[in-house]
Design a protein around this motif. Sequence first.
Motif, mmCIF file in Angstrom:
data_model
loop_
_atom_site.group_PDB
_atom_site.id
_atom_site.type_symbol
_atom_site.label_atom_id
_atom_site.label_comp_id
_atom_site.label_asym_id
_atom_site.label_seq_id
_atom_site.Cartn_x
_atom_site.Cartn_y
_atom_site.Cartn_z
ATOM 1 N N VAL A 58 9.697 -0.919 -2.513
ATOM 2 C CA VAL A 58 11.017 -1.076 -3.116
ATOM 3 C C VAL A 58 12.101 -0.808 -2.078
ATOM 4 C CG1 VAL A 58 12.576 -0.294 -4.942
ATOM 5 C CG2 VAL A 58 10.097 -0.296 -5.337
ATOM 6 N N PRO A 59 12.986 -1.787 -1.803
ATOM 7 C CA PRO A 59 14.057 -1.564 -0.833
ATOM 8 C C PRO A 59 15.084 -0.571 -1.356
ATOM 9 C CG PRO A 59 14.308 -3.708 -1.878
ATOM 10 C CD PRO A 59 12.992 -3.153 -2.344
ATOM 11 N N LEU A 60 15.585 0.265 -0.455
ATOM 12 C CA LEU A 60 16.537 1.324 -0.806
ATOM 13 C C LEU A 60 17.686 1.310 0.191
ATOM 14 C CD1 LEU A 60 17.437 4.086 -2.095
ATOM 15 C CD2 LEU A 60 15.798 5.177 -0.527
ATOM 16 N N TYR A 61 18.900 1.127 -0.315
ATOM 17 C CA TYR A 61 20.077 1.206 0.553
ATOM 18 C C TYR A 61 20.887 2.438 0.171
ATOM 19 C CZ TYR A 61 24.559 0.394 2.772
ATOM 20 O OH TYR A 61 25.701 0.551 3.523
ATOM 21 N N ILE A 62 21.057 3.344 1.129
ATOM 22 C CA ILE A 62 21.833 4.562 0.903
ATOM 23 C C ILE A 62 23.207 4.399 1.536
ATOM 24 C CG2 ILE A 62 21.960 7.046 1.341
ATOM 25 C CD1 ILE A 62 18.894 7.057 1.370
ATOM 26 N N ALA A 63 24.239 4.607 0.745
ATOM 27 C CA ALA A 63 25.624 4.461 1.205
ATOM 28 C C ALA A 63 26.351 5.794 1.009
ATOM 29 C CB ALA A 63 26.336 3.349 0.434
ATOM 30 N N PRO A 64 26.250 6.716 1.977
ATOM 31 C CA PRO A 64 26.869 8.035 1.828
ATOM 32 C C PRO A 64 28.363 7.973 1.551
ATOM 33 C CG PRO A 64 25.364 8.036 3.681
ATOM 34 C CD PRO A 64 25.500 6.612 3.249
ATOM 35 N N TYR A 103 11.242 -8.910 4.466
ATOM 36 C CA TYR A 103 11.835 -8.919 3.122
ATOM 37 C C TYR A 103 12.672 -7.671 2.892
ATOM 38 C CZ TYR A 103 12.383 -8.427 -1.882
ATOM 39 O OH TYR A 103 12.931 -8.237 -3.131
ATOM 40 N N LEU A 104 12.139 -6.512 3.232
ATOM 41 C CA LEU A 104 12.841 -5.255 2.980
ATOM 42 C C LEU A 104 14.144 -5.167 3.780
ATOM 43 C CD1 LEU A 104 9.748 -2.869 3.035
ATOM 44 C CD2 LEU A 104 11.115 -3.462 1.010
ATOM 45 N N MET A 105 14.098 -5.531 5.060
ATOM 46 C CA MET A 105 15.308 -5.487 5.888
ATOM 47 C C MET A 105 16.355 -6.466 5.367
ATOM 48 S SD MET A 105 13.922 -4.921 9.806
ATOM 49 C CE MET A 105 12.920 -6.410 9.841
ATOM 50 N N SER A 106 15.908 -7.648 4.973
ATOM 51 C CA SER A 106 16.831 -8.657 4.452
ATOM 52 C C SER A 106 17.439 -8.222 3.120
ATOM 53 C CB SER A 106 16.086 -9.988 4.275
ATOM 54 O OG SER A 106 16.929 -10.972 3.717
ATOM 55 N N GLU A 107 16.611 -7.639 2.254
ATOM 56 C CA GLU A 107 17.093 -7.203 0.936
ATOM 57 C C GLU A 107 18.073 -6.041 1.057
ATOM 58 O OE1 GLU A 107 16.980 -7.610 -3.368
ATOM 59 O OE2 GLU A 107 16.485 -8.891 -1.656
ATOM 60 N N ILE A 108 17.775 -5.084 1.934
ATOM 61 C CA ILE A 108 18.696 -3.961 2.149
ATOM 62 C C ILE A 108 20.024 -4.468 2.690
ATOM 63 C CG2 ILE A 108 19.103 -1.919 3.596
ATOM 64 C CD1 ILE A 108 16.077 -1.340 3.307
ATOM 65 N N THR A 109 19.965 -5.428 3.614
ATOM 66 C CA THR A 109 21.190 -6.027 4.148
ATOM 67 C C THR A 109 21.989 -6.714 3.048
ATOM 68 O OG1 THR A 109 20.185 -6.359 6.333
ATOM 69 C CG2 THR A 109 22.106 -7.708 5.791
ATOM 70 N N SER A 110 21.309 -7.460 2.197
ATOM 71 C CA SER A 110 21.994 -8.174 1.102
ATOM 72 C C SER A 110 22.654 -7.208 0.131
ATOM 73 C CB SER A 110 20.998 -9.067 0.356
ATOM 74 O OG SER A 110 20.496 -10.078 1.192
ATOM 75 N N ILE A 111 21.948 -6.116 -0.190
ATOM 76 C CA ILE A 111 22.534 -5.110 -1.081
ATOM 77 C C ILE A 111 23.806 -4.549 -0.468
ATOM 78 C CG2 ILE A 111 22.216 -2.821 -2.098
ATOM 79 C CD1 ILE A 111 19.203 -3.471 -2.259
ATOM 80 N N GLU A 139 25.798 -5.802 1.836
ATOM 81 C CA GLU A 139 26.873 -6.791 1.970
ATOM 82 C C GLU A 139 27.498 -7.145 0.628
ATOM 83 O OE1 GLU A 139 25.409 -9.158 6.003
ATOM 84 O OE2 GLU A 139 24.895 -9.971 4.033
ATOM 85 N N SER A 140 26.772 -6.894 -0.468
ATOM 86 C CA SER A 140 27.307 -7.209 -1.795
ATOM 87 C C SER A 140 28.261 -6.138 -2.317
ATOM 88 C CB SER A 140 26.156 -7.377 -2.789
ATOM 89 O OG SER A 140 25.552 -6.118 -3.088
ATOM 90 N N LEU A 141 28.335 -5.008 -1.632
ATOM 91 C CA LEU A 141 29.126 -3.872 -2.098
ATOM 92 C C LEU A 141 30.555 -3.925 -1.548
ATOM 93 C CD1 LEU A 141 26.404 -1.114 -1.583
ATOM 94 C CD2 LEU A 141 27.039 -2.247 -3.727
ATOM 95 N N ILE A 183 30.453 -5.136 6.074
ATOM 96 C CA ILE A 183 30.782 -6.543 6.298
ATOM 97 C C ILE A 183 31.355 -6.646 7.700
ATOM 98 C CG2 ILE A 183 32.105 -8.532 5.496
ATOM 99 C CD1 ILE A 183 32.199 -7.197 2.744
ATOM 100 N N SER A 184 30.724 -7.427 8.554
ATOM 101 C CA SER A 184 31.120 -7.487 9.955
ATOM 102 C C SER A 184 32.511 -8.064 10.123
ATOM 103 C CB SER A 184 30.129 -8.332 10.754
ATOM 104 O OG SER A 184 30.190 -9.682 10.344
#
Length: 258
Positions: free
Chosen positions: A179-185, A214-222, A224-226, A246-247
């Motif tokens: 399960v991909p996990l993106y942490i945004a402190p 897949y995991l790296m791409s999904e974490i990136t997508s999450i 970038e969607s924020l 967002i670059s």
Amino acid sequence: MKKKKGSAAFRFIKGALRVFYPKTVVLGMENIPDEPCVFVGNHTQMHGPIVCELYFPVERVTWCAGELMHKKEVHEYAYRDFWSQKPKFSRPFYKILSYLITPLSVCVFNNAETIGVYHDTRILSTFRKTVEALASGKSVVIFPEHDVKYNNIIYEFQDKFIDVARFYYKKTGKIISFVPLYIAPKLKKAYLGRPVKFSPETPIDEERERICEYLMSEITSIAESLPLHTVVPYRNIPKRLYPKNISNEVRINEKTCG
């Protein structure tokens, strides 16, 4: 595998963290499988392990660098991994600090819900303990980034952790999900993405590549969607160099198109 109670010193440290570390909300709970799974996230320096120890919503153990659990190995690993990229004038201070944090490191990582990870023959113990944890009903959290940049969000994943699924399948006959996990402190939030299942019929080299990508791409997508926010990177670089989710190039293009 029983839940660790922890020493009195560790319980004090954990209690202090709960008071002073911002509460982090975990979103995307619908993506958690019914069976134990492996959560794979961005390290965000010490934020990832802290968030998992304090606020993660399921029973779990977390992979940690095995060197941080051993008194004689902490200082060398801590300086190399945490502070070796600091400005030259400040490095002597951090070399001293790497020795000073040794008792704290040994206390925390031996009392928390952790499994030590090694890059020698001791890795077999890592996999054995991980499979035991999964078989007992606990999930596992892994932060597999290493010092090769993938994009402005994350660094590339070391891929051998995928072998956990192979060992688990051999022991139990069960197929595990990652399960991909993106942490945004900076947002005080952690986000769980859609899981991907291990395929035991596929050669392990192919599975490592497929699942990691897949995991790296999904974490990136999450990420970038924020909403626009500062990303806490894997490397302990000066805060003024922290990237955005967002670059600049994408933001310039959006403004131009708008």
